[in-house]
Motif scaffolding. Structure first.
Motif, short mmCIF file in Angstrom:
data_model
loop_
_atom_site.label_atom_id
_atom_site.label_comp_id
_atom_site.label_asym_id
_atom_site.label_seq_id
_atom_site.Cartn_x
_atom_site.Cartn_y
_atom_site.Cartn_z
N UNK A 1 0.82 -1.21 0.00
CA UNK A 1 0.00 0.00 0.00
C UNK A 1 0.86 1.26 0.00
N UNK A 2 1.93 1.22 0.79
CA UNK A 2 2.80 2.40 0.84
C UNK A 2 3.45 2.64 -0.52
N UNK A 3 3.93 1.56 -1.15
CA UNK A 3 4.52 1.71 -2.48
C UNK A 3 3.53 2.35 -3.45
N UNK A 4 2.32 1.82 -3.42
CA UNK A 4 1.28 2.37 -4.30
C UNK A 4 1.08 3.85 -4.03
N UNK A 5 1.03 4.16 -2.72
CA UNK A 5 0.74 5.52 -2.32
C UNK A 5 1.80 6.50 -2.78
N UNK A 6 3.08 6.12 -2.61
CA UNK A 6 4.12 7.07 -3.02
C UNK A 6 4.30 7.05 -4.53
N UNK A 7 3.90 5.96 -5.16
CA UNK A 7 4.01 5.93 -6.62
C UNK A 7 2.89 6.69 -7.30
N UNK A 8 1.76 6.80 -6.57
CA UNK A 8 0.55 7.36 -7.15
C UNK A 8 0.72 8.76 -7.75
N UNK A 9 1.34 9.69 -7.00
CA UNK A 9 1.49 11.03 -7.59
C UNK A 9 2.24 10.96 -8.92
N UNK A 10 3.20 10.05 -9.00
CA UNK A 10 3.99 9.99 -10.23
C UNK A 10 3.21 9.33 -11.35
N UNK A 11 2.38 8.35 -10.99
CA UNK A 11 1.50 7.75 -12.00
C UNK A 11 0.58 8.82 -12.57
N UNK A 12 0.03 9.63 -11.65
CA UNK A 12 -0.84 10.72 -12.06
C UNK A 12 -0.12 11.67 -13.00
N UNK A 13 1.10 12.00 -12.58
CA UNK A 13 1.94 12.92 -13.35
C UNK A 13 2.19 12.35 -14.75
N UNK A 14 2.46 11.03 -14.79
CA UNK A 14 2.73 10.38 -16.06
C UNK A 14 1.51 10.49 -16.97
N UNK A 15 0.33 10.24 -16.37
CA UNK A 15 -0.90 10.31 -17.16
C UNK A 15 -1.09 11.71 -17.72
N UNK A 16 -0.88 12.69 -16.81
CA UNK A 16 -1.05 14.08 -17.20
C UNK A 16 -0.10 14.44 -18.34
N UNK A 17 1.16 14.08 -18.12
CA UNK A 17 2.19 14.39 -19.12
C UNK A 17 1.84 13.72 -20.43
N UNK A 18 1.36 12.48 -20.34
CA UNK A 18 1.05 11.75 -21.55
C UNK A 18 -0.07 12.43 -22.32
N UNK A 19 -1.11 12.81 -21.56
CA UNK A 19 -2.23 13.46 -22.22
C UNK A 19 -1.78 14.76 -22.88
N UNK A 20 -0.98 15.51 -22.11
CA UNK A 20 -0.55 16.80 -22.62
C UNK A 20 0.37 16.65 -23.82
N UNK A 21 1.33 15.74 -23.70
CA UNK A 21 2.38 15.71 -24.69
C UNK A 21 2.07 14.83 -25.90
#
Ligand SMILES: Nc1ncnc2c1ncn2[C@@H]1O[C@H](COP(=O)(O)OP(=O)(O)OP(=O)(O)O)[C@@H](O)[C@H]1O
Ligand SMILES: [Mg+2]
Lengths: 296, 510
Positions: free
Chosen positions: B480-500
């Motif tokens: 759960x902790x791994x997921x939690x700290x990875x989550x912001x970056x997953x979000x960021x990746x999605x955002x970046x992907x959509x944008x770029x």
């Protein structure tokens, strides 16, 4: 190496040709593309180059601002004189080598070619000044997709001439107004129509205050109804005294707008002269034959 | 938008500077401290975390080393390392001595010095309660037998021959597998058997004592003065009865020690720590106890999470720097250098990260390059991911249209100006989404640094779960902790992907 770039045209004595090409040769692997080109252009002239596909029109334009380096001959353009005489041995060697180099060039894009690396610093300094004085438009425009229309136009003077940002932006706005796109400043290139993009590309080149403009088929990729808006920009520039060379298939424009029409075939200039003379009274049978095919 | 690349570069420089500061600050030498290497996951009764208070390290060896330190007027300080890395770590000078049930053997004496023995015991067979036919070494032939990797017991099993040996890196797991039926028997040192199997209703100790094991404290060959001091202290502890007292507390006084120290009288020293341990194992745990326990883990898990995060972020910074440098070499440098870049990329991609970490941590010191575990982790992960980043950037660079360079040059820019203002900004936009994904997998790969003495999230999970035999609850918590700290970056990746990806279409189109 720091190259100082100025805009004045002091090099030009009245009556001099702004472009003078003598016996220009260019080789590609297994192909002698330009076989001795001679051409004189006066300041303010609008020249149309016409000819069959593959005859070397694009290559000639690219040689004029050194995107390709010619092998031998003399090129004087916008106050810069370049002379080159590659030896027969070097030419035949590069002809054999080159096809390999093309593949290598594909692997490492943006890297200087061997040909380019061979030339000395002095030559390169001249080339850089030359390029800043000669604007060029490509068949596919290559606007910078990550910059807005305004930034596309304003960027080069800031980087190349060290111009102040404010000043460059002010000038960019003026130029965009001139090509009728002032309202499109904040857009990105993908949000433009083909004709608008082409006009932005012209404004981008003009921002460098070029002494000569080269266009490679500026309207060939455009829908017919957009062609006129681009050609109009060139006519206006012609009125302002800009020296322009246009490679074109738009015969009507060549006939009505240019001061001189040049017909090329197989790497050579076959015939050149005022448009009326070429279009209605060509001396060479090859010119006649070509014009009879393309007549619009 | 106009300055996005500038902002990225500034951010990255700032982060790198902070990183360097942290690294310099975290290196702090001190005197009068006896650093001892031991594996806290090696378990009871040697060196392990107190089940009642996980932040506290206990065990009979902790008591012994503290007593030695007290005798000499020093302070003992624990340094974590994997058990089978204890001697290499000593040679790396990560600590001054190692004490962790290390048996005195001929082979080891070639590499390090041993103190006089502080404990003597034997190997013990453990089987499932219902098993009647395994009682001697010869009964083990043809059976599947677990033991501790690199231990004397493993040697004894090998010498016997014909045994299917399974070597574990921690004993708790071997007894678990015995319970599950994956093993027929386990042969490990008697104290381990007593602490991990003795109280377990599913298991029993079988047969007679096998062989003889003596433990000594390990020092470097060159540290003869230190060895002498330690030997004197052990000797004094033996004479004063302090050693016996410690061993009795842990219920470890046996016939061998009695013979060895010629001390056959009876005592009534209580087995206090052994009893504490039994109590913690056998106790019925209510839901609230469990909850309280998990809350108790939080500071430790938080600390480990910070290690994982800072390690990953710093490694990524190194990876980006290395990647940029290597890709520029590969694409633009003349031959010998671009070839070297290719060799670097291929040799990194073609070898396991684990080997690379071992190499940096254990092999480089032999060449005179000694670096801290954290730094070794950052360099190892950074170089490894750097090679992948370099390829990533190359792909980005190549997908920028060729005509862009010509357009820039024909406007009078030099190649370098064009690269900086036209090509790179476009390449960066193409490269950000895959980079974000790389960072997330780096976050997970950072768990590999536990092999070089780092206690990060996965290692902390191992430590806690081995103390409580709680693999499921803790596993879910840590995942759960791994997921939690990875989550912001997953979000960021999605955002970046959509944008770029929109940008990418644009870039390809024109
Ligand atoms: N980089 C190159 N390497 C090798 N051959 C080339 C290269 N560029 C052009 N050529 C060849 O040189 C010849 C002249 O090409 P060029 O592009 O100048 O023709 P063009 O007159 O502009 O034709 P079009 O009207 O179709 O644009 C062609 O045969 C072409 O295949
Ligand atoms: Mg062409």
């Amino acid at each position: 190496m720091k190259v100082v770039i100025d805009d004045n045209m002091n090099y030009l004595q009245s009556g001099d040709d702004i472009i003078s090409i003598k016996d220009l040769h260019k080789h590609f692997p297994k192909l002698h593309v330009l076989k001795g080109i001679d051409l004189q252009v006066k300041k303010g002239q609008l020249i149309s180059i016409i000819g069959r596909s593959g005859c070397g029109k694009t290559t000639l334009l690219r040689c004029l601002n050194c995107l390709e380096f010619f092998d031998s001959g003399t090129l004087r353009i916008a106050g810069i004189t370049l002379t080159r005489a590659k030896s027969e041995a070097a030419i035949s060697k590069s002809i054999k080598q080159k096809s390999g180099n093309i593949r290598k060039g594909f692997r490492t894009p943006f890297k200087p070619t061997d040909d380019e690396a061979e030339l000395d610093d002095d030559f390169h300094i001249k080339v850089q000044i030359l390029r800043s004085r000669v604007g060029m438009l490509f068949q596919n425009l290559n606007l910078f997709p990550h910059l807005t229309v305004m930034e596309n136009v304003a960027k080069a003077p800031i980087i190349v001439k060290g111009e102040e940002k404010e000043k460059s932006i002010r000038r960019a706005i003026q130029l965009l107004e001139k090509v009728g796109l002032k309202d499109f400043m904040k857009r990105y290139p993908y949000q433009l129509s083909g004709g608008q993009a082409q006009r932005v590309a012209i404004a981008r080149a003009l921002a460098m205050s070029p002494h000569v403009m080269l266009y490679d088929e500026p309207t060939s990729a455009l829908d017919p109804e957009l062609v006129e808006e681009v050609l109009q920009v060139m006519r206006n520039l012609h009125k302002e005294g800009m020296t322009q060379i246009i490679v074109t298939h738009a015969m009507h424009f060549a006939r009505t707008a240019s001061d001189m029409v040049v017909y090329m075939e197989d790497g050579k200039i076959i015939e050149s002269g005022p448009p009326e003379e070429i279009f209605s009274n060509a001396k060479d049978p090859r010119t006649k034959q070509y014009l009879s095919i393309v007549k619009d | 938008m106009y300055n996005i690349e500038n902002r990225i570069i500034k951010l990255w420089i700032a982060a790198t500077v902070i990183a360097c500061l942290t690294l310099t600050l975290s290196a702090q030498p001190s005197k009068k401290i006896l650093r001892y290497g031991a594996d806290a996951s090696s378990g009871a009764p040697y060196v392990f975390q107190n089940p009642k208070d996980m932040s506290q390290l206990i065990g009979f060896e902790v008591d012994i080393i503290n007593e030695i330190a007290k005798d000499q007027g020093w302070k003992a300080k624990h340094v974590q390392n994997e058990w089978d890395g204890l001697i290499p770590g000593l040679e790396r000078n990560d600590y001054d001595v190692a004490i962790n049930g290390i048996e005195i053997t001929e082979d080891r004496m070639g590499a390090v010095n041993f103190s006089i023995p502080y404990y003597s015991t034997f190997e013990q067979i453990v089987v499932r309660r219902d098993q009647e036919d395994i009682n001697t070494m010869s009964d083990l032939v043809g059976k599947v037998v677990g033991t501790l990797d690199g231990s004397l017991a493993q040697k004894i099993l090998e010498v016997q021959g014909g045994i299917d040996i399974r070597a574990y890196d921690d004993e708790a797991k071997s007894y678990k597998d015995l319970e599950f039926g994956r093993l027929d028997a386990v042969l490990i040192d008697e104290p381990v058997a007593k602490y991990y199997a003795g109280w377990n209703p599913q298991l029993k100790l079988a047969g007679q004592p096998i062989g003889e094991v003596t433990y000594g404290i390990v020092t470097r060959k060159s540290d003869t003065i230190l060895l002498d001091q330690i030997n004197r202290s052990i000797d004094r502890m033996k004479k004063s009865g302090k050693l016996r007292e410690i061993l009795e507390h842990w219920n470890m006084w046996n016939f061998m020690m009695a013979g060895f120290m010629d001390d056959h009288k009876a005592t009534n020293i209580p087995h206090i720590y052994y009893n504490d341990y039994l109590e913690s194992q056998g106790k019925h745990i209510t839901f609230f106890d469990q909850l309280r326990r998990y809350i108790g883990f939080m500071p430790m898990l938080g600390e480990a999470t910070l290690v994982t995060l800072s390690l990953s972020i710093l490694s990524m910074l190194v990876a980006v720097t290395v990647g940029l440098f290597v890709v520029l070499l590969r694409v633009y440098a003349p031959q010998p250098f671009s070839g070297m870049a290719v060799i670097f990329i291929e040799s990194i991609r073609g070898t396991p990260l684990l080997i690379q970490l071992y190499f940096i941590f254990y092999a480089l010191p032999e060449l005179g390059i000694l670096i801290s575990p954290f730094l070794a982790g950052v360099i190892g992960l950074g170089l490894n991911y750097g090679a992948y980043e370099a390829e990533n950037y190359r792909a980005g660079l190549f997908s920028v249209q060729r005509g862009q360079m010509e357009a820039a040059i024909s406007l009078g820019m030099t190649r370098n100006q064009a690269l900086r203002h036209v090509i790179l900004p476009q390449a960066i936009r193409l490269v950000i989404p895959p980079m974000t994904n790389d960072f997330i997998s780096l976050l997970k790969d950072s768990s590999l640094v536990s092999v070089i003495t780092m206690v990060e999230l996965t290692k902390q999970y191992q430590l806690i779960s081995n103390t409580y035999f709680n693999y499921i609850g803790m596993g879910i918590l840590v995942a759960g902790i791994y997921l939690l700290i990875g989550l912001p970056f997953v979000k960021l990746a999605k955002l970046a992907e959509r944008k770029f990806t929109v940008d990418k279409r644009k870039i390809i189109k024109r």
